[in-house]
Structures are given as C-alpha cells and as structure tokens.
Design a protein around this motif. Structure first.
Motif, mmCIF file in Angstrom:
data_model
loop_
_atom_site.group_PDB
_atom_site.id
_atom_site.type_symbol
_atom_site.label_atom_id
_atom_site.label_comp_id
_atom_site.label_asym_id
_atom_site.label_seq_id
_atom_site.Cartn_x
_atom_site.Cartn_y
_atom_site.Cartn_z
ATOM 1 N N GLN A 46 5.487 6.712 14.868
ATOM 2 C CA GLN A 46 6.622 6.391 14.250
ATOM 3 C C GLN A 46 7.878 6.942 15.087
ATOM 4 N N ARG A 65 -12.101 5.603 11.588
ATOM 5 C CA ARG A 65 -13.340 5.018 10.810
ATOM 6 C C ARG A 65 -14.502 5.630 11.471
ATOM 7 N N TYR A 187 -11.931 9.634 4.545
ATOM 8 C CA TYR A 187 -11.994 8.609 3.297
ATOM 9 C C TYR A 187 -13.262 8.793 2.788
ATOM 10 N N VAL A 193 -8.551 7.622 0.034
ATOM 11 C CA VAL A 193 -8.303 8.608 0.754
ATOM 12 C C VAL A 193 -8.836 9.958 0.287
ATOM 13 N N THR A 220 2.769 11.746 11.793
ATOM 14 C CA THR A 220 2.891 10.858 10.314
ATOM 15 C C THR A 220 3.327 11.564 9.004
ATOM 16 N N VAL A 222 1.793 13.250 7.197
ATOM 17 C CA VAL A 222 0.735 13.404 6.034
ATOM 18 C C VAL A 222 0.010 14.679 6.120
ATOM 19 N N PRO B 17 -6.172 1.871 2.901
ATOM 20 C CA PRO B 17 -4.648 2.195 3.118
ATOM 21 C C PRO B 17 -4.729 3.790 3.073
ATOM 22 N N ASP B 18 -3.907 4.294 4.225
ATOM 23 C CA ASP B 18 -4.122 5.883 4.409
ATOM 24 C C ASP B 18 -2.794 6.513 3.458
ATOM 25 N N GLY B 20 -0.235 8.108 4.896
ATOM 26 C CA GLY B 20 0.996 7.544 5.401
ATOM 27 C C GLY B 20 1.532 6.036 5.041
ATOM 28 N N LEU B 60 -4.487 0.249 6.879
ATOM 29 C CA LEU B 60 -3.007 0.309 6.808
ATOM 30 C C LEU B 60 -2.391 1.574 6.834
ATOM 31 N N ASP B 61 -1.543 1.762 7.679
ATOM 32 C CA ASP B 61 -0.809 3.035 7.831
ATOM 33 C C ASP B 61 0.626 3.154 7.721
ATOM 34 N N ALA B 62 1.357 3.929 8.042
ATOM 35 C CA ALA B 62 2.796 4.183 7.963
ATOM 36 C C ALA B 62 3.467 2.782 8.551
ATOM 37 N N LEU B 63 2.861 2.343 9.707
ATOM 38 C CA LEU B 63 3.319 1.331 10.639
ATOM 39 C C LEU B 63 3.150 -0.060 10.083
#
Lengths: 277, 319
Positions: A46, A65, A187, A193, A220, A222, B17-18, B20, B60-63
């Motif tokens: 980001q 993954r 995961y 998650v 992130t 997170v 989806p994570d 983020g 899928l992440d924050a982006l």
C-alpha cells in the motif's frame, strides 16, 4: 515504530562483518532470490505504508499459499542445523532433551493471544440453504473427501484428518535491526484466516516461546506472526563466516537471502517455501 | 484422439480473503459506501497449482480495492499470476446477506460472461471466465465477517462434458515440449488460457483458434489450472469448454491443465486428456458456483477478526 523512525538508514556494507544489510543490499539479495525462485515476488504494498528508503515497487518479498502439512511438534528432525549456533547466540538454541514441546506447553505460551484473528469454523448452523442443481460434476473439497475416507475406515478424529494449512510468507527490511524480517499469515485447511497464535504450532518449540511475536505487519497493518529479528544479525554473521570458511572466499550479498531462509527454515520446519539456489 | 467416455468432474475454486482484505472492506463500508449496498469492484489473484498438496486459491488482500489501472497492477501479480475481477456487495445486515438474491446475481454474471464469450472478449481476456462475486456482512461490533463467494460456471443440463482418462505427463517427447512452451508463454506475460500447437512447440492466443484450425491445425487448449489433483481439472475449464463450443463450434478438444512446481511449469505436475461436449444451448443455460462453506454445505463462511481490529479492544490493550 518510533525506534525505526529515529534510526538512521545504514549506508555502509557490513553483511560479512556484522551480518546486517543496507536497504540496497536487501534489494540486491531479494532480486537474487526472485530470480532463482520464482515463487518469491517483490510486492509494492500500500502506498501509504511504503518505505522511502526502498524502491516503490520492491517494498517486500512474498510467497503465497505455501503448504504446511504437519504441525511442528509432529516433526522431530529439525534440530540439526541449530547446533552451530552456540555461545552468544544461545538464546536461539536450547534444543536437545527439551527440544520438543507437547501440546500443553504450546498452550502455555503467554500473552501472544492478546490479539486474536480467529477463524470460526462453525458457520451459522441453523441456516439451511438450498443446494445448486449442478448435475454432479462438482468435486467435493479435499477436506470432505478426506473426512469421508476416514469415516469409511472407522476413524472418528475429525479435527486431525486434514491438517494442511497454507501460509503467506513475507520478508520485510527491518530498518532498526538492519536485517530481513519474516512474517507469517496462515490459513487453515478450509482457507479461513488462521489466528496468529495458532501459527505458533508451526514454529519449532524453542523459537515459538522465545523469538516469535505477533505484531502489525509493516506493510499491511494486519497482526501477523513474526520471527523477531533481534538475533538475526549475529546468526547471519556466523553463517556467512562458516560459509566463508568452507569455500575459502567471501560469499556475495546475492547469497544472503538463501542463507537467511535456510536459517529461518530451522525456525519454521514445516512450512515448505522455496529457497534453493 | 482417445475415446471420451467418462463425465468430467471439476474441482471448485477456493476463496482466500486475508486479514488485510477485511480490514480494507470494513474501512470502505464505514467511510465510503456506508449504507449503500451497490456492488464494489474488487480484484483477486489466481495462479497455477504450485504444489502437490494444496490447490491454489483465489486470493484477495488489501490491494483488492485499488483501481486496477493503478500502480499496484504489476506488484499485485508478478510472474505467473493473473488478476481476476469481481464484485463485492457489502450487505447492511445479516438478514440482507441471508436473503441476498443469489440466483439473480448469478444469472446477471452468467449473462455478462456469455456475452464476453460470444463477442470475443473472453478469447482476448480469458480471465473474464474466472469472474467472481462476493456478498459480505461486516459486524463491526464484534469485527466478524460473514461472506459468501460465487465463481460462476456456465452450464446446462444437456451440456455434459465427457473426457478420456485424465493422465499425467512426463518431461519427455511432446509432453516435455508442451511444458517448456507453456513455461515460456507464462514467463512472457501471456493470458491465463492459451493454445499449444500439435507438436507442442508453439503457443498462441485463443483468438487464433479459428484461423489456425481453418489452416488444418489441431491446437490443444492449455490453461493455468489452480487444481492440484492428478485426477481432475479445475473449475475454469467448465467455462473454457463453453467458449470452445459456443464461440468456436468445437465438439472435442485436447486439454492440458498447466500446473507448476517451485514457480515454474512442470510436466510431472500437469495432466492431459481429450474432452468432448455437445453444442452449448444458450436457451437452457443456468449458472452455478456458490462456494460451499467449511462443512461442505451451501452457506456463508465466517471469520472473526475480533480484538485484532476492534479499536476499543486495541485501546484497552495499549498500556
């Protein structure tokens, strides 16, 4: 963090003498990794969290993954690589007789669960949704297949049938410690998650208790499990020097990340990411 | 071509989806969308199966919320990764999620996909055949997220896809050439589905199918397969079969499911077979593909991000 903000950026190369990297060397070492192992890629992340001392398009490395089929406590043969790391680095070792940890010890790990990120396997059980009319060409999930097979074999231990978790592994540059830093986002077998504290089950027992923390991922935000970098430099110095002793010449910074990841593999013995030259 | 004798079964995709992604979804819902339930454009990443243990997921992440044309495009993917597009509907209540018009949404996506098949867009951009939708409810009191993904597959009761035995490949002969050709195609930034010449030495775009077959070639269909099973192909092939039937008028096709090991196409991870199918009848089309939950049932999934994202709980921890 504040500490990071007030730390000056390292500008002189010292990976051989101190085991640390400049941001430029981090990028060079990362480039070498992504060239040899295409499962690793540079990530932009980001914009608001981008670090100015790294190229915008090379903020951190990720591989996604990555399978992790067994929990660390089920794996016995991961102590070997650690023997060399004695003396000043003994905080990293303590393997040997007490090297394996049982479930009870795992549960006793203090305080890391303060932040939870829990997957709730129990869906709204009362809601019934109509199945789709799909003419039976849909395979059941691997989990369902495995559970069915186990049922046919008379097994009832539902929770332990499919244990393959997956991890997103990322490597950031830690400006304060001037080393790479590894982050793990997991995961469960249903791709929900994974709570970061559950990640501890995939980290060798000694490290889980001493060197793994749950912190916000720098790119992130997170909460993620991270192998704390406070000892990385001294370990890397040792490994770089032993490589030099073996080959007779100083290793290039290009090999830093491979050596680093091999070292990290002793901390997370069951996450099968690629670090082979 | 070998006899096509068995109905082909497909592994459904898996959403991933994570944290983020959910944090960003909550931010968008709170500060931008608010009570508006209009679907938001999001994107996901897909890739070939990378190992023998687990199939690749739709990540899928924050982006996922970034404008697809923005700076993140390259970084979000990288080599061997493709971007797929989808729509996120943020329901205002749990009831709105439960009563969401899933059939309607699925039909609308199916129509759009069929249109892209018929007008050639899907040939040029096969990632369109991997479009998805997700409806989600964010409970911002408990910071738990209930969500349900859909990966539409065009189908009809009559459109039965049959196949010869699904067989593994080796690194020798034509198989080895095919794998090397596919690796070059992916490394050069090619689309997520493509064609490979009969001798296995040349790869070209789906758009060339008609010209090549008219010239007498018998190209085989290759696609980046997220499924890791050595016995089955992944979900995407369903829509590719529809494309082959509805757009090309084909009734049989050699297929290579392309998978990777250590980030590169590996023949021993790939499978091949010949599939055959009747003419796809647009009139009887139905669209299927709502994801099953962790118990293998039709229904949404829930992830509880609890104290890690709740500002009140975070404040109480910050001593």
């Amino acid at each position: 963090t504040t500490m990071e903000a007030v730390t000056p950026i390292r500008s002189s190369s010292a990976f051989a003498s101190e085991g640390v990297l400049t941001p430029e060397e981090f990028v060079a070492a990362g480039d070498a990794l992504t060239r040899a192992c295409p499962t690793w890629t540079w990530t932009t992340g980001q914009g608001a969290r981008a670090r100015t001392y790294l190229p915008r398009e090379k903020q951190y490395l990720t591989t996604r993954r990555v399978p992790c089929a067994r929990r660390a406590r089920d794996v016995e043969a991961y102590a070997g690589a650690e023997e060399a790391l004695t003396g000043e680095d003994e905080g990293w070792i303590a393997t040997g007789a007490g090297g394996r940890s049982d479930g009870a010890t795992m549960e006793a790990i203090p305080d890391l669960g303060a932040m939870t990120l829990e997957a709730d396997a129990e869906d709204d059980a009362e809601d019934e949704y109509e199945d789709e009319d799909d003419d039976a060409v849909v395979l059941p999930t691997a989990t369902a297949i495995a559970k069915e097979a186990a049922g046919a074999n008379g097994e009832r231990d539902d929770e332990n049938i499919v244990k393959t978790r997956t991890y997103d592994v990322s490597i950031t540059y830690d400006k304060y410690y001037q080393t790479p830093r590894v982050w793990l986002n997991g995961y469960d077998e249903n791709r929900l998650v994974l709570k970061p504290s559950k990640t501890l089950e995939d980290i060798s027992a000694d490290h889980a208790q001493k060197t793994v923390t749950i912190d916000p991922h720098p790119h992130t935000g997170v909460p993620s499990a991270s192998i704390h970098p406070c000892k990385h430099a001294s370990v890397m110095k040792k490994l770089v020097n032993s490589a030099r002793a073996q080959s007779g010449e100083a290793p290039s910074v290009d090999s830093y990340m491979f050596v680093f990841l091999k070292f990290i593999a002793s901390v997370v013995p069951t996450i099968e990411y690629d670090y082979t030259l | 071509m070998a006899d096509a004798t068995t109905p082909l079964m497909f592994e459904p995709p898996c959403s991933a989806p994570d944290g983020g992604f959910w944090r960003e979804a909550a931010r968008v819902k709170l500060h931008e969308a608010k009570l508006d339930e209009t679907p938001i454009d999001v994107r996901a990443r897909v890739c070939c199966a990378q190992n023998a243990e687990v199939s690749s997921a739709v990540s899928l992440d924050a982006l996922a919320f970034d404008d697809a044309t923005s700076e993140g495009e390259e970084a979000a993917g990288g080599r061997g990764t493709w971007t797929t597009r989808g729509r996120l509907t943020c329901a205002n209540t749990r009831e709105a999620l439960a009563t969401f018009d899933r059939d309607g949404a699925m039909r609308a996506m199916g129509r759009e996909m069929l249109e892209s098949v018929m007008n050639g867009d899907a040939e040029r951009e096969p990632e369109r055949l991997r479009a998805f939708a997700v409806v989600a409810y964010a409970c911002l009191k408990s910071w738990s997220f209930t969500y349900w993904f859909a990966f539409p597959a065009l189908a009809s009761a009559e459109f039965k896809i049959m196949s010869s035995a699904v067989t593994g490949m080796t690194n020798e002969g034509v198989d080895g050439d095919i794998a090397a050709t596919c690796e070059r195609w992916i490394a050069s930034g090619g689309a997520s589905a493509w064609l490979v010449s009969e001798d296995g030495r040349e790869a070209y775009a789906l758009t060339e199918y008609e010209a090549r077959t008219r010239a007498g070639a018998k190209p085989r269909l290759a696609f980046a397969d997220a499924c890791c099973a050595m016995t089955h192909p992944g979900w995407t092939l369903r829509n590719l079969a529809v494309l082959a039937s509805a757009r090309w008028g084909a009734s049989a096709l050699d297929v290579v499911c392309v998978r990777a090991r250590k980030g590169r196409v590996a023949a021993e991870a790939c499978v091949k077979f010949t599939m055959s199918f009747p003419k796809f009848d647009v009139e009887t089309m139905k669209v299927v593909g709502w994801e099953r939950n962790a118990r293998g049932k039709m229904g949404p999934r829930t992830v509880d991000l609890g104290a890690s994202m709740d500002p009140n709980q975070l404040a109480s921890q910050a001593v």
